[in-house]
Design an enzyme around this catalytic site. Sequence first.
Site, PDB file in Angstrom:
ATOM      1  N   GLY A 246       0.289   2.545  12.365  1.00  0.00           N
ATOM      2  CA  GLY A 246      -0.705   2.656  11.313  1.00  0.00           C
ATOM      3  C   GLY A 246      -2.061   3.136  11.789  1.00  0.00           C
TER       4      GLY A 246
ATOM      5  CB  SER B 110     -10.684  -3.189   2.705  1.00  0.00           C
ATOM      6  OG  SER B 110      -9.955  -2.830   1.546  1.00  0.00           O
TER       7      SER B 110
ATOM      8  CE1 TYR C  38      -6.408  -6.792   3.452  1.00  0.00           C
ATOM      9  CE2 TYR C  38      -7.219  -5.723   1.461  1.00  0.00           C
ATOM     10  CZ  TYR C  38      -6.886  -5.662   2.800  1.00  0.00           C
ATOM     11  OH  TYR C  38      -7.035  -4.483   3.495  1.00  0.00           O
TER      12      TYR C  38
ATOM     13  N   GLY D  29      -4.209  -4.455  16.744  1.00  0.00           N
ATOM     14  CA  GLY D  29      -3.235  -4.007  15.761  1.00  0.00           C
ATOM     15  C   GLY D  29      -2.918  -2.531  15.899  1.00  0.00           C
TER      16      GLY D  29
ATOM     17  N   GLY E 133      -4.424   1.623  13.449  1.00  0.00           N
ATOM     18  CA  GLY E 133      -4.768   1.287  14.821  1.00  0.00           C
ATOM     19  C   GLY E 133      -4.237   2.300  15.813  1.00  0.00           C
TER      20      GLY E 133
END
Length: 323
Positions: free
Chosen positions: A30, A155, A180, A26, A32
């Site tokens: 962003g 997260s 999520y 990814g 990544g």
Amino acid sequence: MTRLSQTSWSLDNLNRLDGQTALITGSTGGLGFEIACGLAERGASIILSGRNLEKGRAALNRLYERVPSVQGRFEVLDLASLASISAFATALREQGRPIQLLANNAGIMGPASRLTTKDGFELQFGTNHLGHFALTGRLLPLLAAGNATIMTVASLAALKGEIPFGDLNARHRYNPMARYRQSKLSNLLFALELDRRAKKAPWPIHSRAAHPGWAASDIVSNNGSLDRNGTPVGRWGRKIARSFAGPVFHMMGQTVEEGAWPLLYALASPEAQDGGYYGPLGKGERTGLPGDAGLPEAASDHTLAKRLWAISEEMTGVKYGLL
């Protein structure tokens, strides 16, 4: 728990990575992309990866602009497809080059309605956790050959995460943020269980986890809740966009570059340890310099981690080993 005493931080705090190869999932934008730039600044060769070839080529051009000396390339990888993961890993294994750094970063957050991967898994759990579980397992021989450090992005959402084993794919109940949180707790359980298994086997790899705090990344734009014009659709799409891209979030959060610091810390700081979990040191771990993060109680449950691992093997068909 060790807390850093420094009042400033920069990429110079990281180890030199000359001659090492880093794969970042990814990484066309962003967090990544910022991970890729940071590792490239320290001398690593970079493999960018993502679903879209056009975005990948553009990201590679931006990487060369940021770090002109970098040796980099882009490879197509769709973590929502076990076939894509298998083909990607097979191609790298045929090349036979060891991988020294793996950033399991790619993520999808909060689609307004239930979506699935190409293999029928709920999109967030399937991409964020199962995709990285399968990729890491298929690359294990190359990672072991490189004595690799593997960093899996979790997260703050993992703090309230639950693993609903009776409905992992949300066929009976779908709530965008609950799923999520499920995927992010799974990322954390995976990283810590991988560390335990690596030490027991033993495998010459080093597994760690990190989270970016409140970083203004583009994860929401990857979530499937946008219309053709990029506008959030549905109640959850609009709510997530307001929460993570609105003025209040930007004021209380931090930049994408700053959000990448704990992730880079986990990958390349001489102070980072195997089995460690890292994040910002500011209030609520939302912003600040990188250091040790607070571990959710569920993430310390070895029985839960083993159960998730066994089910992940069954769902992906990937079993870990070096043969």
